[in-house]
Design a protein around this motif. Structure first.
Motif, mmCIF file in Angstrom:
data_model
loop_
_atom_site.group_PDB
_atom_site.id
_atom_site.type_symbol
_atom_site.label_atom_id
_atom_site.label_comp_id
_atom_site.label_asym_id
_atom_site.label_seq_id
_atom_site.Cartn_x
_atom_site.Cartn_y
_atom_site.Cartn_z
ATOM 1 N N PHE A 1 28.884 35.649 46.747
ATOM 2 C CA PHE A 1 28.917 37.204 46.612
ATOM 3 C C PHE A 1 30.263 37.655 47.242
ATOM 4 N N LEU A 2 30.803 37.124 48.371
ATOM 5 C CA LEU A 2 31.863 37.712 48.857
ATOM 6 C C LEU A 2 33.100 37.183 47.948
ATOM 7 N N PHE A 3 33.093 36.184 47.550
ATOM 8 C CA PHE A 3 34.343 35.625 46.580
ATOM 9 C C PHE A 3 33.764 35.062 45.245
ATOM 10 N N PRO A 4 33.118 36.153 44.287
ATOM 11 C CA PRO A 4 32.624 35.532 43.211
ATOM 12 C C PRO A 4 33.435 34.620 42.268
ATOM 13 N N PHE A 5 34.620 34.779 42.380
ATOM 14 C CA PHE A 5 35.498 34.040 41.437
ATOM 15 C C PHE A 5 36.215 32.686 42.082
ATOM 16 N N ILE A 36 40.575 35.497 43.598
ATOM 17 C CA ILE A 36 40.386 36.806 43.407
ATOM 18 C C ILE A 36 39.727 37.374 41.953
ATOM 19 N N GLY A 37 40.087 36.599 41.062
ATOM 20 C CA GLY A 37 39.869 36.798 39.666
ATOM 21 C C GLY A 37 40.956 37.580 38.828
ATOM 22 N N CYS A 38 41.998 37.880 39.516
ATOM 23 C CA CYS A 38 43.092 38.730 38.635
ATOM 24 C C CYS A 38 44.492 38.046 38.721
ATOM 25 N N GLN A 39 44.879 37.717 37.716
ATOM 26 C CA GLN A 39 46.187 36.951 37.693
ATOM 27 C C GLN A 39 46.978 37.262 38.227
ATOM 28 N N ASN A 40 48.235 36.454 38.649
ATOM 29 C CA ASN A 40 49.248 36.674 39.709
ATOM 30 C C ASN A 40 50.095 37.615 39.198
ATOM 31 N N MET A 41 50.316 37.556 37.998
ATOM 32 C CA MET A 41 51.550 38.543 37.656
ATOM 33 C C MET A 41 51.087 40.301 38.032
ATOM 34 N N THR A 42 49.828 40.346 37.643
ATOM 35 C CA THR A 42 49.456 42.069 38.328
ATOM 36 C C THR A 42 49.642 41.948 39.585
#
Length: 573
Positions: A154-158, A369-375
């Motif tokens: 839940f806290l870290f879904p990815f 966190i589910g988001c790619q590094n570049m962003t």
């Protein structure tokens, strides 16, 4: 003739025993005398300032007398035998006792347990011995399993590390070895377990759960205090255990409790990370990437999985440091958008988060966190640009052409990234005949990473627009990206609870939303229940509501001002 208790005192023991004129057994980091009395054991190579033979010394004597008296009921608790050597040394400044609001006084058993936590922080590294048979009871086993199966996802879904690399076994391993990690984990499990059982009353949670949160913070405080006397690099395992506990408790507190202490906790974790790296430096000039890999090697060795001895698994501390470093880099970047300052770990971005010389990044944020590094890296670049612009404006020396040049470079990167993401096929469940793929959990989080990165990237473009051009919610570009984000979050995100992993972009879009879009935003927030575990989302909605009630033509408004209206540090993670 002097009384025996005074005649037997030592000149090499702890300062507490010297002050009390008792014979010290000289065990470290807590001597047997102080341990038995559940009082603070002061060890330092230098004479404390309060040992002045005057008023301050008398005050310390009275303080210790009160400790002895107050902790008398706790000394009935059976305590493990402890023997230790030198421990770590940091300079982390003042550490808060934990959440300051809604915190009851500790129960009778808490003080002794939190006291013994810090003396055991290096257990497993050859410095401390504990009878492990007394560590895990039935309730602890249930809460540990509940944490690993339900709370962590839940806290870290990815965060779904492959079991071929050890999965999340490092958490269980460190819980067994480190009372600091164990206490930080169990209090989170207990909090959510009470909610899952229908205990959703604030008062009940305060009485039955928040005392454990207080105890966890006390354990961390005492663990840091125990790291006095030797170089931190001598025992990196204990330092990593503490850093992992701080980062996890920071995210738990932000997710379910309050922002009140997140600045202090983040500062402590950043200071500890910096010292681990600084003290890992060799005399030879090496890159930060190589330095990171060298430090990871010190946290080994890798483990073999019998009978196939060719299968190597990272150590618990290696996995803990990787996970904690990823979260710390991320937290630091998001905090910089509130502070209008470059991220404190900015010097590590290129080495750890970017691809260099054809090699993959050392840290893959998408896995955590589910988001790619570049962003995420570009958010940090915009924070640096925001700081530079603010400094130039303060000195009356802003070069608009340079501002536009730097902003255009960032914008091109983000727009190119959006184009690639929109043309990527939707990620499905892998099943190439690999048994590990077949057994992997299929909860929808992994297949949502492309959408998550797309939402974050559009929000980053909005952040850049406001930094460069000011507050213009009616502009066509802003309205387009806000509309796209709300559509993705409302209609394509599945499950909808994943929105709690995108609080920062959600807040960015919401602050710039048009009146007609605000109804949908409120609906999305209200649908997230129980509200107590979505406090970050509700804090973001409060920020939005505050912005909506302001004069929308306020040209001086920016996101940092929006965030800081609710506290010096609003960490939307």
């Amino acid at each position: 003739m002097e009384p025996p208790s005074r005649a037997a005192r030592t000149s090499h023991g702890c300062w507490t025993c010297r002050l009390r004129r008792k014979k010290c057994d000289e065990q470290r980091p807590v001597c047997g005398i102080c341990e038995a009395l559940c009082i603070t054991c002061h060890y330092d190579d230098k004479k404390p300032e309060w040992m002045d033979g005057g008023t301050r010394q008398e005050e310390m004597i009275e303080k210790l007398k009160r400790e002895v008296k107050q902790n008398a009921p706790y000394r009935r608790v059976e305590r493990p035998h402890v023997s230790s050597e030198k421990v770590l040394n940091t300079d982390l400044g003042e550490w808060p006792a934990g959440p300051q609001k809604m915190m009851p006084e500790p129960t009778q058993n808490e003080t002794c347990r939190s006291t013994e936590s810090h003396v055991s922080l290096l257990q497993g590294t050859g410095c401390v011995h504990i009878d492990r048979s007394s560590l895990v009871g039935r309730s602890d086993s249930i809460l540990t399993t509940f944490y690993l199966q339900s709370v962590l996802p839940f806290l870290f879904p990815f965060y779904r590390p492959s079991i071929a690399r050890g999965g999340t076994a490092w958490i269980l391993e460190l819980m067994i070895r480190s009372p600091v990690v164990r206490q930080a984990t169990l209090c989170q499990g207990c909090f959510f377990f009470c909610l899952a059982q229908g205990t959703d009353s604030r008062e009940v949670i305060c009485d039955t759960v928040f005392s454990q949160v207080r105890e966890a913070f006390q354990s961390l405080e005492r663990a840091i205090q125990a790291m006095n006397g030797s170089d931190i690099i001598e025992n990196p395992h204990g330092a990593v255990q503490i850093m992992a506990s701080i980062v996890q408790m920071l995210h738990f507190e932000v997710a379910a409790l309050t922002f009140e202490n997140c600045a202090a906790h983040l500062n402590a974790a950043l200071a500890l990370f910096g010292q681990l790296f600084d003290k890992s430096c060799t005399a030879e000039p090496v890159g930060l990437r190589a330095q990171f890999n060298t430090f990871m090697g010190r946290l080994g060795p890798l483990s073999f999985i019998p009978p196939a001895e060719h299968i190597l698994i990272p150590s618990g501390e290696q996995d803990a440091f990787y996970f904690s470093t990823a979260l710390l880099l991320f937290d630091d970047i998001i905090a910089s958008t509130t502070l209008q300052k470059r991220p404190r770990l900015y010097q590590y971005h290129q080495s750890l988060l970017e691809s260099t010389e054809g090699r993959e990044p050392v840290i893959n944020l998408e896995e955590v966190i589910g988001c790619q590094n570049m962003t995420i890296v570009q958010i940090g670049e915009i924070a640096v640009l925001d700081e530079w612009k603010k400094q130039c404006q303060n000195t009356g020396n802003l070069n608009v052409i340079e501002l536009a040049r730097r902003a255009t470079r960032i914008k091109n990167v983000l727009e190119g990234h959006i184009m690639r993401l929109e043309h990527e096929p939707t990620e499905g469940r892998k099943n190439g005949g690999n048994l590990l793929d077949l057994l992997a959990p299929n909860d929808g989080a992994s297949s949502s990473r492309r959408l998550v990165t797309l939402v974050w990237t559009r929000a980053t473009l909005l952040y850049l627009h406001v930094v460069v051009s000011g507050w213009q919610p009616a502009s066509d570009e802003v309205r387009y990206h806000v509309g796209q984000m709300i559509d993705l979050l409302a209609n394509e995100l599945s499950p909808s609870t994943l929105i709690r992993s995108m609080v920062w972009p959600f807040c960015i879009a919401g602050c710039l939303a048009q009146p007609a879009q605000r109804v949908e935003i409120r609906r999305m927030v209200e649908a997230l229940q129980p509200s107590i575990v979505f406090s970050t989302i509700r804090k973001a909605l409060q920020i939005m509501e505050n912005v909506w009630h302001r004069n929308e033509e306020d040209a001086c408004q920016d996101f940092a001002a929006c965030f800081r209206a609710h506290g010096d540090m609003v960490l939307l993670v």
